[in-house]
Write a protein that holds these residues in place. Structure first.
Motif, PDB file in Angstrom:
ATOM      1  N   ALA A 109       0.816  -1.212   0.000  1.00  0.00           N
ATOM      2  CA  ALA A 109       0.000   0.000   0.000  1.00  0.00           C
ATOM      3  C   ALA A 109       0.854   1.269   0.000  1.00  0.00           C
ATOM      4  CB  ALA A 109      -0.928   0.005   1.216  1.00  0.00           C
ATOM      5  N   GLN A 110       2.143   1.136   0.302  1.00  0.00           N
ATOM      6  CA  GLN A 110       2.999   2.324   0.439  1.00  0.00           C
ATOM      7  C   GLN A 110       4.154   2.385  -0.548  1.00  0.00           C
ATOM      8  OE1 GLN A 110       3.601   3.489   4.760  1.00  0.00           O
ATOM      9  NE2 GLN A 110       2.972   1.347   4.986  1.00  0.00           N
ATOM     10  N   GLU A 119      -5.970  -6.067   3.279  1.00  0.00           N
ATOM     11  CA  GLU A 119      -6.021  -4.796   2.551  1.00  0.00           C
ATOM     12  C   GLU A 119      -6.772  -3.739   3.350  1.00  0.00           C
ATOM     13  OE1 GLU A 119      -7.548  -5.791  -1.300  1.00  0.00           O
ATOM     14  OE2 GLU A 119      -5.846  -7.118  -1.705  1.00  0.00           O
ATOM     15  N   GLY A 128       3.704  -1.847  -5.644  1.00  0.00           N
ATOM     16  CA  GLY A 128       2.667  -2.538  -4.898  1.00  0.00           C
ATOM     17  C   GLY A 128       2.944  -4.001  -4.615  1.00  0.00           C
ATOM     18  N   ALA A 185      -4.461  -2.582   5.910  1.00  0.00           N
ATOM     19  CA  ALA A 185      -3.419  -1.745   5.302  1.00  0.00           C
ATOM     20  C   ALA A 185      -3.899  -0.304   5.185  1.00  0.00           C
ATOM     21  CB  ALA A 185      -3.014  -2.293   3.941  1.00  0.00           C
ATOM     22  N   ARG A 186      -5.126  -0.120   4.733  1.00  0.00           N
ATOM     23  CA  ARG A 186      -5.660   1.248   4.621  1.00  0.00           C
ATOM     24  C   ARG A 186      -5.657   1.941   5.984  1.00  0.00           C
ATOM     25  NH1 ARG A 186      -8.793  -1.459   0.903  1.00  0.00           N
ATOM     26  NH2 ARG A 186     -10.454  -1.914   2.378  1.00  0.00           N
TER      27      ARG A 186
END
Length: 189
Positions: A73-74, A165, A78, A168-169
């Motif tokens: 995510a960063q 995911e 990816g 992750a956000r």
């Protein structure tokens, strides 16, 4: 089934942290300090990648999958970049500095002994400074501990892989503080 009775259904370290807020706070603050603070040469995404790599080497599926999602995510590249690093950091499309630091992390993961002079020299030749070496060794050592905590108590994996995911956000936006985890959601590491 976990080796201890948990009063929640959260997977991995999330369930352990929810069960023991007294230990969750310092463990979460440590993860935040190690993984969220970037330096000019080592970004938060690269720090997450080191955590994912060490977790993969340790065979800790929950932590490897979590930190792979957090890194993906960063980082430009990816999930494909993360998969390439986990498969073979020697051929993955990363900087020579990160490749050298991953070698340092692998040595820390392998055994509790000094990192080899050769690995340190290669990292320094690639541009690593004292902070990069310090942080890489500490991330790798801490993730050996987090991995053993998760696997040692036989925690469960999430039922839906998408939760990585979602986590992750949240981690990218808020960090590892327990207050940011939604009810029934996934906490750090």
């Amino acid at each position: 089934m976990a080796h201890i009775e948990l009063t929640n259904d959260l997977p991995g370290i999330s369930g352990l942290l929810a069960q023991r807020p007294d230990t969750a706070d310092p463990l979460s603050r440590l993860a935040d300090a190690l993984l969220r603070t970037g330096t000019p040469s080592l970004s938060p995404g690269e720090r997450e990648l080191i955590a994912a790599y060490v977790s993969e080497l340790n065979g800790t599926r929950f932590c490897s999958d979590s930190h792979s999602a957090f890194a993906a995510a960063q980082l430009d590249g990816g999930a494909d970049l993360v998969k390439a690093v986990l498969a073979d950091p020697g051929t993955a499309p990363v900087s020579e500095l990160l490749r050298a630091l991953l070698r340092v992390a692998a040595e820390v993961q392998h055994a509790a002994r000094p990192v080899s002079d050769e690995a340190v020299a290669a990292a320094r030749a690639a541009g690593a400074d004292d902070t990069d070496l310090h942080d890489t060794v500490l991330i790798a050592a801490a993730f050996c501990m987090y991995n053993r905590y998760v696997d040692g108590l036989a925690t469960k994996l999430p039922e839906q892989p998408e939760c990585y995911e979602e986590s992750a956000r949240r981690i990218v936006e808020h960090g590892y503080g327990r207050a940011t985890a939604p009810q029934g959601g996934q906490s750090p590491a």
